[in-house]
Design an enzyme around this catalytic site. Structure first.
Site, PDB file in Angstrom:
ATOM      1  CB  ILE A  33       7.334  -9.402  11.498  1.00  0.00           C
ATOM      2  CG1 ILE A  33       5.937  -9.485  11.893  1.00  0.00           C
ATOM      3  CG2 ILE A  33       8.289  -8.438  11.832  1.00  0.00           C
ATOM      4  CD1 ILE A  33       6.022  -9.477  13.625  1.00  0.00           C
ATOM      5  CB  CYS A  34      10.712  -8.865   7.332  1.00  0.00           C
ATOM      6  SG  CYS A  34      10.402  -7.184   5.928  1.00  0.00           S
ATOM      7  NE  ARG A  35      16.690  -2.630   8.017  1.00  0.00           N
ATOM      8  CZ  ARG A  35      16.867  -2.090   7.122  1.00  0.00           C
ATOM      9  NH1 ARG A  35      15.986  -2.047   5.625  1.00  0.00           N
ATOM     10  NH2 ARG A  35      17.231  -0.884   7.485  1.00  0.00           N
ATOM     11  CG  MET A  72      10.978  -6.332  12.996  1.00  0.00           C
ATOM     12  SD  MET A  72       9.799  -6.742  14.741  1.00  0.00           S
ATOM     13  CE  MET A  72      11.021  -6.148  15.948  1.00  0.00           C
TER      14      MET A  72
END
Length: 103
Positions: free
Chosen positions: A65-67, A94
């Site tokens: 997961i990242c932005r 996210m």
């Protein structure tokens, strides 16, 4: 084109609720995770992934997961190259997460 499977934030939410053993890894930087992470996620910044892959069991399922989904895709591809066969990327990162946040 990457061979990494993408998984929707809603599917990730179901995995958290089902406690199915999937390991979530948030690769964002410290100041980004201060704004909240998905529940149960481990924080390993992208630049530190190479230092941690030897400590992670290769037989588990991982969701990165990242932005926005770009950095986590890079991390997933790196892990795949290092022999991790069950690595997925959370689609849209996210920015698309509407579930609970932990701080």
């Amino acid at each position: 084109m990457s061979n990494i499977e993408e998984i929707s934030p809603q599917e990730v939410q179901k995995k958290i609720e089902q406690e199915d053993g999937t390991v979530l890894i948030d690769v964002r930087e410290n100041e980004e995770v201060e704004q909240g992470m998905a529940p149960t996620a481990k924080h390993i910044p992208l630049g530190e992934i190479p230092n941690h892959v030897d400590d992670l069991p290769k037989d588990q399922e991982y969701v990165l997961i990242c932005r926005s989904g770009r950095r986590s895709m890079n991390a997933a591809e790196f892990m795949n190259e290092k022999g991790f066969s069950n690595v997925k990327n959370m689609q849209g990162g996210m920015l698309n997460w509407d579930g609970e946040l932990v701080f």
